[in-house]
Design a protein around this motif. Structure first.
Motif, short mmCIF file in Angstrom:
data_model
loop_
_atom_site.label_atom_id
_atom_site.label_comp_id
_atom_site.label_asym_id
_atom_site.label_seq_id
_atom_site.Cartn_x
_atom_site.Cartn_y
_atom_site.Cartn_z
N GLU A 52 0.51 -1.27 0.11
CA GLU A 52 -0.28 -0.09 -0.13
C GLU A 52 1.17 0.98 -0.44
OE1 GLU A 52 -0.39 -2.91 2.43
OE2 GLU A 52 -2.25 -3.75 1.07
N ARG A 53 1.88 1.28 1.19
CA ARG A 53 2.61 2.50 0.97
C ARG A 53 3.54 2.49 -0.42
NH1 ARG A 53 7.63 4.29 4.90
NH2 ARG A 53 7.98 6.36 3.55
N ALA A 54 3.87 1.42 -1.14
CA ALA A 54 4.30 1.87 -2.51
C ALA A 54 3.44 2.45 -3.19
CB ALA A 54 5.23 0.08 -2.83
N GLU A 55 2.28 2.11 -3.73
CA GLU A 55 1.11 2.65 -4.38
C GLU A 55 0.97 3.61 -4.10
OE1 GLU A 55 0.09 1.29 -7.07
OE2 GLU A 55 1.12 -1.01 -7.22
N ASP A 56 1.58 4.07 -3.01
CA ASP A 56 0.60 5.61 -2.58
C ASP A 56 1.97 6.62 -3.14
OD1 ASP A 56 -1.37 4.59 -1.00
OD2 ASP A 56 -0.80 4.91 0.22
N GLU A 57 3.48 5.97 -2.74
CA GLU A 57 3.83 7.05 -3.16
C GLU A 57 3.97 7.50 -4.27
OE1 GLU A 57 7.88 7.36 -1.60
OE2 GLU A 57 7.50 6.91 0.38
N LEU A 58 4.05 6.25 -5.20
CA LEU A 58 4.26 5.79 -7.12
C LEU A 58 2.66 6.49 -7.17
CD1 LEU A 58 4.91 5.33 -9.19
CD2 LEU A 58 4.52 3.28 -9.10
N LYS A 59 1.45 7.02 -6.41
CA LYS A 59 0.53 7.19 -7.62
C LYS A 59 0.75 9.58 -6.73
CE LYS A 59 -3.35 4.25 -6.73
NZ LYS A 59 -4.31 4.06 -5.45
N ALA A 60 1.56 9.40 -6.00
CA ALA A 60 1.90 10.53 -5.50
C ALA A 60 2.91 11.54 -6.82
CB ALA A 60 2.23 11.26 -3.92
N TRP A 61 4.02 10.27 -6.59
CA TRP A 61 5.51 10.64 -7.85
C TRP A 61 4.11 10.85 -9.19
CZ3 TRP A 61 7.00 8.40 -11.99
CH2 TRP A 61 8.07 9.32 -12.96
N GLU A 62 3.16 10.29 -10.02
CA GLU A 62 2.73 9.96 -11.09
C GLU A 62 2.39 11.59 -10.97
OE1 GLU A 62 0.22 6.28 -12.46
OE2 GLU A 62 0.91 6.09 -10.43
N ARG A 63 1.14 11.57 -9.69
CA ARG A 63 0.53 12.89 -9.82
C ARG A 63 1.64 14.64 -10.23
NH1 ARG A 63 -0.87 12.37 -5.04
NH2 ARG A 63 0.29 14.05 -4.20
N ASP A 64 3.29 14.31 -9.17
CA ASP A 64 3.59 14.97 -9.35
C ASP A 64 4.96 15.20 -10.06
OD1 ASP A 64 1.65 15.58 -6.42
OD2 ASP A 64 3.35 14.90 -4.92
N THR A 65 4.91 14.53 -10.25
CA THR A 65 6.34 14.73 -12.21
C THR A 65 5.67 15.30 -12.99
OG1 THR A 65 6.90 12.38 -11.19
CG2 THR A 65 8.19 13.16 -13.16
N ARG A 66 6.18 16.75 -12.92
CA ARG A 66 6.21 17.69 -14.39
C ARG A 66 7.32 17.02 -15.10
NH1 ARG A 66 1.76 17.63 -12.73
NH2 ARG A 66 1.22 19.02 -11.35
N TRP A 67 7.05 16.87 -16.43
CA TRP A 67 7.87 17.33 -17.78
C TRP A 67 7.92 18.08 -17.79
CZ3 TRP A 67 9.44 12.22 -17.31
CH2 TRP A 67 8.79 11.03 -16.74
#
Length: 67
Positions: A52-67
């Motif tokens: 769950e923590r790995a998924e939460d961190e990955l979701k947050a990264w996806e949301r916050d990453t800017r290209w």
């Protein structure tokens, strides 16, 4: 950014992933090759996180990453 876009820009994404999760190796990222579930599993393994923590961190990264 959705995962299809990340997968399509995997070579660029690898650098951003290593910035966030520095314990992942180049070999890890080569094997993962853009597969989200494998990335989550490798984050879980390297950092000792729950699934769950790995998924939460990955979701947050996806949301916050800017290209």
């Amino acid at each position: 950014m959705n995962w299809d876009q990340i997968e399509g820009k995997w070579d660029q994404a690898k650098g951003k992933i290593k910035e966030k999760w520095g314990q992942l190796t180049d070999d890890d990222l080569t094997v993962i090759r853009g597969k989200r579930d494998q990335l989550a599993g490798k984050i879980q393994e390297r950092y000792g996180y729950t699934k769950e923590r790995a998924e939460d961190e990955l979701k947050a990264w996806e949301r916050d990453t800017r290209w």
